[in-house]
Scaffold this motif. Structure first.
Motif, short mmCIF file in Angstrom:
data_model
loop_
_atom_site.label_atom_id
_atom_site.label_comp_id
_atom_site.label_asym_id
_atom_site.label_seq_id
_atom_site.Cartn_x
_atom_site.Cartn_y
_atom_site.Cartn_z
N ALA A 864 0.83 -1.21 0.00
CA ALA A 864 0.00 0.00 0.00
C ALA A 864 0.86 1.25 0.00
O ALA A 864 0.59 2.21 -0.74
CB ALA A 864 -0.93 -0.01 1.22
N LEU A 865 1.92 1.25 0.81
CA LEU A 865 2.80 2.42 0.86
C LEU A 865 3.55 2.60 -0.46
O LEU A 865 3.75 3.74 -0.91
CB LEU A 865 3.78 2.27 2.03
CG LEU A 865 3.15 2.32 3.43
CD1 LEU A 865 4.16 1.88 4.49
CD2 LEU A 865 2.64 3.72 3.74
N SER A 866 3.96 1.50 -1.08
CA SER A 866 4.66 1.58 -2.38
C SER A 866 3.76 2.19 -3.44
O SER A 866 4.22 2.95 -4.31
CB SER A 866 5.12 0.18 -2.82
OG SER A 866 6.05 -0.35 -1.90
N LYS A 867 2.48 1.84 -3.41
CA LYS A 867 1.56 2.36 -4.41
C LYS A 867 1.13 3.79 -4.11
O LYS A 867 0.42 4.40 -4.90
CB LYS A 867 0.32 1.45 -4.51
CG LYS A 867 0.65 0.10 -5.14
CD LYS A 867 -0.60 -0.67 -5.49
CE LYS A 867 -0.23 -1.98 -6.21
NZ LYS A 867 -1.39 -2.79 -6.55
N GLY A 868 1.56 4.30 -2.96
CA GLY A 868 1.27 5.69 -2.64
C GLY A 868 1.81 6.63 -3.69
O GLY A 868 1.20 7.66 -4.01
N ARG A 869 2.98 6.29 -4.28
CA ARG A 869 3.59 7.11 -5.34
C ARG A 869 2.67 7.18 -6.55
O ARG A 869 2.43 8.26 -7.10
CB ARG A 869 4.95 6.52 -5.71
CG ARG A 869 5.68 7.28 -6.80
CD ARG A 869 6.91 6.49 -7.27
NE ARG A 869 7.59 7.20 -8.34
CZ ARG A 869 8.70 7.92 -8.18
NH1 ARG A 869 9.24 8.02 -6.98
NH2 ARG A 869 9.26 8.54 -9.20
N GLU A 870 2.14 6.00 -6.98
CA GLU A 870 1.23 5.96 -8.15
C GLU A 870 -0.04 6.76 -7.89
O GLU A 870 -0.52 7.49 -8.76
CB GLU A 870 0.85 4.50 -8.46
CG GLU A 870 2.01 3.61 -8.84
CD GLU A 870 1.55 2.17 -9.00
OE1 GLU A 870 0.34 1.97 -9.28
OE2 GLU A 870 2.38 1.27 -8.85
N ILE A 871 -0.56 6.58 -6.68
CA ILE A 871 -1.81 7.26 -6.35
C ILE A 871 -1.61 8.77 -6.34
O ILE A 871 -2.44 9.54 -6.86
CB ILE A 871 -2.32 6.77 -4.98
CG1 ILE A 871 -2.69 5.28 -5.05
CG2 ILE A 871 -3.52 7.60 -4.51
CD1 ILE A 871 -2.92 4.63 -3.71
N LEU A 872 -0.49 9.25 -5.77
CA LEU A 872 -0.19 10.68 -5.74
C LEU A 872 -0.03 11.21 -7.15
O LEU A 872 -0.57 12.28 -7.49
CB LEU A 872 1.07 10.94 -4.93
CG LEU A 872 1.56 12.39 -4.91
CD1 LEU A 872 0.51 13.31 -4.32
CD2 LEU A 872 2.88 12.51 -4.14
N LEU A 873 0.70 10.48 -8.00
CA LEU A 873 0.92 10.92 -9.38
C LEU A 873 -0.41 11.04 -10.13
O LEU A 873 -0.64 12.01 -10.87
CB LEU A 873 1.85 9.93 -10.10
CG LEU A 873 2.23 10.30 -11.53
CD1 LEU A 873 2.97 11.65 -11.57
CD2 LEU A 873 3.10 9.21 -12.17
N ARG A 874 -1.28 10.07 -9.93
CA ARG A 874 -2.58 10.08 -10.59
C ARG A 874 -3.40 11.30 -10.16
O ARG A 874 -4.07 11.94 -10.97
CB ARG A 874 -3.33 8.79 -10.25
CG ARG A 874 -4.56 8.54 -11.10
CD ARG A 874 -5.02 7.09 -11.09
NE ARG A 874 -5.32 6.62 -9.75
CZ ARG A 874 -4.66 5.65 -9.14
NH1 ARG A 874 -3.63 5.07 -9.73
NH2 ARG A 874 -5.00 5.27 -7.92
N GLN A 875 -3.34 11.63 -8.87
CA GLN A 875 -4.10 12.78 -8.38
C GLN A 875 -3.50 14.10 -8.88
O GLN A 875 -4.22 15.06 -9.13
CB GLN A 875 -4.14 12.76 -6.85
CG GLN A 875 -5.02 11.63 -6.29
CD GLN A 875 -5.32 11.80 -4.82
OE1 GLN A 875 -4.98 12.81 -4.21
NE2 GLN A 875 -5.98 10.81 -4.23
N LEU A 876 -2.16 14.13 -9.03
CA LEU A 876 -1.51 15.34 -9.54
C LEU A 876 -1.86 15.59 -11.00
O LEU A 876 -1.95 16.74 -11.45
CB LEU A 876 0.01 15.23 -9.38
CG LEU A 876 0.55 15.42 -7.95
CD1 LEU A 876 1.99 14.94 -7.87
CD2 LEU A 876 0.43 16.88 -7.53
N GLN A 877 -2.05 14.52 -11.76
CA GLN A 877 -2.31 14.64 -13.20
C GLN A 877 -3.80 14.71 -13.51
O GLN A 877 -4.18 14.86 -14.67
CB GLN A 877 -1.67 13.45 -13.94
CG GLN A 877 -0.15 13.44 -13.85
CD GLN A 877 0.46 12.20 -14.47
OE1 GLN A 877 -0.24 11.25 -14.80
NE2 GLN A 877 1.78 12.23 -14.62
N HIS A 878 -4.62 14.56 -12.47
CA HIS A 878 -6.08 14.55 -12.69
C HIS A 878 -6.62 15.94 -13.06
O HIS A 878 -6.26 16.91 -12.42
CB HIS A 878 -6.79 14.05 -11.42
CG HIS A 878 -8.28 13.96 -11.60
ND1 HIS A 878 -8.87 13.03 -12.43
CD2 HIS A 878 -9.30 14.68 -11.04
CE1 HIS A 878 -10.19 13.19 -12.40
NE2 HIS A 878 -10.48 14.18 -11.55
#
Length: 878
Positions: A864-878
């Protein structure tokens, strides 16, 4: 224009001028009439007079009676004149005047006193009552065409399924064709609003029994009823009862709270009227001693109150509001109905407690309903499963009628067969649980074996010689029973007190010629047969044996102490807390007493101490406990407290403790209060809305309690190595030392966190120009995890932190976003943590700058913590 209060006063004074005695309104709850849940009409309190069972204080009486009906609940707010609570103006004759006088005075009052035009008034009579029709025409001068004969459904009045009844004559006013339905057949029997019934004159001639048979009453009586709200609407010139000064101030109050205007929207107008109507009903019910519950009158109250709260939500009221409306009811009606003014705080606090309790589950229940309603829209289903409706009722406190009403608004219904099936399953479970612990039920004994009513001699003696009328084992009749068998015994006479009035049944020994029974419990059947439950402990017991029944004297005395103590406690509570206190239930056993009573708040330590002191004062005064039997109308009974909801016969037993307490009671008591020794309250707490419970001890049980307490004190003093008198000081010293150690520990934790924070900053990465720290950290709980996050957020300056930790076999997560990134990049900590938490089978949320979550899958925390990077990137590009 006269006010509603002035109209009430004018009516009473008019009939007082015709030699009628003005009586105050009776309570909505009649303790001596089990046939009716609540007073539904002005004549109900006078049924004994109409039946000739009691002597009225005067042959002519007039009242303004509080009434409450719920059969037209759905019509409230949707018509001009339907209510739950209303006031019924009435004049009554008990064998004095009859039709001619009643008709003449009604006409005089409406036309002369109220100034109504005779041309606007219409009359209905029972189709077989030619005498009444002739009086209206010949004596009053009403034209024949405006005297309409109607059938039994409308013009034959009955107060209930049994009781006094008779033909009636109604006076109606024509409010004009503009208030009508427009039908050419519109007349006095039309359901539209054109012809408004003002007054019903009932000519009480008959009594209806349980089989539906009619017999003539000993004397002819008159019972009339005119709704105060209706006559007020006519005299004040308003289109409906709700716009009279009796109700409109309540509508204005609700409108102000909701921020809406009356007459702005028909749908919200209905809600405003419902809330105003229900507020009156709730205030008067609580004022007369009813409390919210799931049965009987309490259920009526709870249903009305919760219905009003839900209508408040429909007009946009989100916070607590209903106690404010009931407070307005009290200010409107308190001058005439003093019980409202005297119990003002109590009424409003009960309302506030029940509203708070319901609001806590309302949203959950509505959410469940909404989920099903969404499903219905997709599938086209039209009926809510009965199990779901029962869950709403049983778990969330939704009255079934409320669920049905919400569904009906959308054209849907409830599967009632399924609801009843779920209800029956619950009853069977409860019944099974009861049977596991209850003695064998022998309440059918008296019918099956023709036992006569048991002669109870236990007030005067603790032992009685008697013949065995019935001997049963496991519910079956037996001729004899041997050692070791469980039995139920019915005697012709006994000294064993049967369970009742909160007092447990007596125990003791029944000795026969060839054996003995140890009695473990005693109960009374509905037919007044006393059943002894026990086990044969020696030899053989046979039916028809002549036996000696001996009550355990020590247990009886201990029980009697506690029963007398409940009377002293009841009176003491009323003196300390107020007259609103009523007994709501009790348990009187040899080892303790439990007393449930109506009160809106926990007792303070000072109040408990005052109650204890008052009871002990009366014990030390060595007051005489006097018991006697008398008829209900005996002057000695007049000021005795009768328990709420209890049914009493014509002859009652009074327990009088000096000049301090007087109650109706069938239990056993000591002879003098000094036999209690002392009294001690051991606990006090709430068990329901507006109901508190006290547990207490007296006599030997209190001595055992104090011995145990004394041993505990001595053990503690020995452990602490101090004198018993210095225990408190020693404990205070130890607590202070612990606080100091806690401070040192917190300082140590803070230093450790600072070091950990410095090390964690090495793990910061950059994601699309934003610094991100996503890491697992050691933490003992959510508070320490949030504290570490606060430190890291400050050290980052600008960035995002997602921290996870394992404790208590679950996952704890927090996320932080610095303020600059919330504004410039639109990041939201709550949305971020919500997606991370899904990976560990959890959920959570929070504010844009800080959020927290939990999860169950500890094995996936690092993922879950590793995927935090992907989730943050997705929210930044949304």
């Amino acid at each position: 224009m006269p006010t509603g209060a002035e109209l009430r006063d004018k009516f009473l004074k008019f009939f007082s001028g015709h030699d009628h005695l003005i009586l105050p309104s009776a309570s909505l709850v009649l303790k001596d009439d089990p046939s009716l849940l609540l007073v539904v009409a002005g004549m109900v309190p006078f049924k004994p007079y109409f039946l000739g069972k009691a002597q009225p204080p005067h042959p002519r009486v007039t009242t303004s009676q509080k009434c409450l009906r719920t059969q037209d609940l759905e019509a409230v707010g949707r018509t001009a004149r339907h209510h739950t609570f209303f006031e019924m103006l009435g004049n009554f004759s008990f064998g004095d005047y009859f039709k001619k006088e009643a008709i003449a005075w009604a006409w005089e009052y409406l036309t002369r006193e109220m100034g109504l035009s005779p041309k606007d008034l219409w009359i209905t009579v029972y189709r077989d009552d030619q005498e009444a029709a002739d009086i209206w025409h010949d004596s009053i001068g009403v034209p024949r065409e405006r005297i309409v004969p109607l059938g039994k459904e409308t013009n034959f009045w009955e107060a209930g399924p049994v009781g006094p009844c008779g033909p009636c004559s109604e006076i109606l006013i024509d409010l004009g064709p503009e208030r009508g339905c427009g039908s050419p057949d519109c007349g006095v029997d039309c359901e539209c609003d054109r012809y408004l019934e003002l007054w019903n004159l009932v000519f009480m001639e008959f009594n209806r029994d349980e089989e539906g048979n009619f017999t003539e009453l000993p004397r002819q009586n008159i019972d009339t009823g005119m709704g105060l709200e209706r006559i007020a609407s006519v005299v004040q010139g308003v289109p409906n009862n709700f716009e009279t000064d009796l109700l409109f101030p309540l509508i204005k109050e609700v409108s102000a709270i909701a921020g809406i205007s009356y007459r702005a929207d028909p749908k919200s107008d209905v809600a405003l009227k419902v809330i105003a109507d229900h507020a009156r009903a709730v205030a008067f019910l609580i004022g007369d001693g009813v409390l919210p519950s799931n049965e009987g009158r309490g259920y009526v109250l709870r249903r009305i109150l919760r219905r009003a709260v839900r209508y408040g939500r429909l007009v946009g009221i989100t916070g607590a509001f209903f106690s404010r409306i009931t407070g307005r009811v009290i200010s409107l009606y308190g001058d005439h109905y003093r019980e409202l003014a005297e119990r003002s705080d109590y009424i409003q606090k009960i309302v506030a407690l029940e509203e708070e309790r319901f609001v806590g589950t309302l949203e959950q229940g509505l959410q469940i309903l909404e989920e099903y309603l969404e499903k219905f829209e997709k599938t086209g289903e039209k009926s809510l499963p009965g199990g779901v409706a029962f869950r709403l009722y049983d778990t969330f406190g939704f009255p079934l009628e409320l669920t049905q009403e919400i569904l009906a608004e959308r054209g849907l219904s409830v599967d009632m067969d399924g609801f009843r099936s779920s209800m029956e399953k619950q009853r069977q479970k409860a019944r099974a649980a009861w049977l596991e612990t209850a003695p064998i039920n022998s309440f059918g004994v008296c019918t099956a074996y023709r036992c006569s009513k048991t002669d109870f001699q236990g007030y005067a003696s603790l032992s009685t010689s008697s013949q065995i009328q019935a001997l049963l084992s496991k519910g079956e009749e037996k001729g004899e029973a041997s050692e070791g068998e469980d039995v139920e015994i019915v005697l012709e006479r006994t000294s064993f007190y049967p369970e009742g009035g909160g007092q447990v049944g007596d125990r003791g020994i029944i000795s026969g010629p060839a054996g003995e029974i140890a009695v473990s419990d005693t109960k009374r059947t509905p037919d007044d047969v006393i059943v002894h439950y026990g086990r044969v402990i020696r030899g053989i017991i046979r039916k028809d044996d002549l036996v000696l029944a001996q009550v355990d004297e020590k247990l009886r005395l201990a029980t009697a102490r506690n029963h007398t103590a409940t009377h002293l406690l009841h009176k003491a509570l009323r003196e300390v807390l107020g007259d609103h206190v009523q007994q709501m239930g009790s348990l009187v056993a040899p080892d303790r007493l439990r007393f449930d009573f109506s009160h809106f708040a926990p007792l303070s330590p000072e109040e408990i101490e005052r109650v204890e002191e008052l009871v002990n004062e009366k014990i030390l005064d060595n007051l005489i406990v006097n018991t006697f039997e008398a008829r209900r109308d005996d002057p000695r009974v007049r000021d005795a407290i009768a328990l709420f909801g209890e049914k009493y016969g014509d002859v009652v037993r009074v327990v009088e403790i000096g000049n301090f307490s007087k109650e109706l009671c069938g239990g056993t008591h000591v002879r003098r209060t000094s036999e209690l020794a002392l009294f001690k309250i051991t606990s006090e707490g709430g068990i329901g809305t507006g109901v508190r419970r006290i547990e207490a001890l007296t006599g030997e049980a209190l001595l055992h309690f104090w011995r145990k307490q004394d041993k505990t004190v001595r053990d503690i003093s020995e452990f602490l190595k101090v004198d018993p008198d210095n225990i408190t000081g020693k404990i205070e010293q130890l607590v202070h030392q612990l606080h100091e150690k806690d401070k040192e520990l917190e300082q140590l934790r803070a230093r450790i966190m600072l070091r950990e924070a410095d090390g964690l900053l090495d793990k910061v990465v950059e994601v699309d120009g934003v610094k991100l720290l996503a890491a697992q950290v050691p933490a003992s709980d959510m508070e320490s995890l949030r504290s570490l996050g606060d430190i890291l957020k400050e050290r980052l300056g600008s960035g995002v932190a997602i921290l996870g930790s394992l404790f208590d076999n679950k996952v704890g997560l927090v996320s932080f976003v610095t303020g600059d990134l919330v504004k410039s990049r639109g990041l939201h900590a709550g949305k971020l943590i919500k997606e991370v938490a899904r990976i560990v089978d959890g959920g959570g949320g929070g504010r844009p700058e800080m959020a927290q979550a939990g999860g169950k899958n500890t094995a996936r925390l690092n993922e879950a913590l590793s995927k935090g990077r992907e989730i943050l990137l997705r929210q930044l590009q949304h």
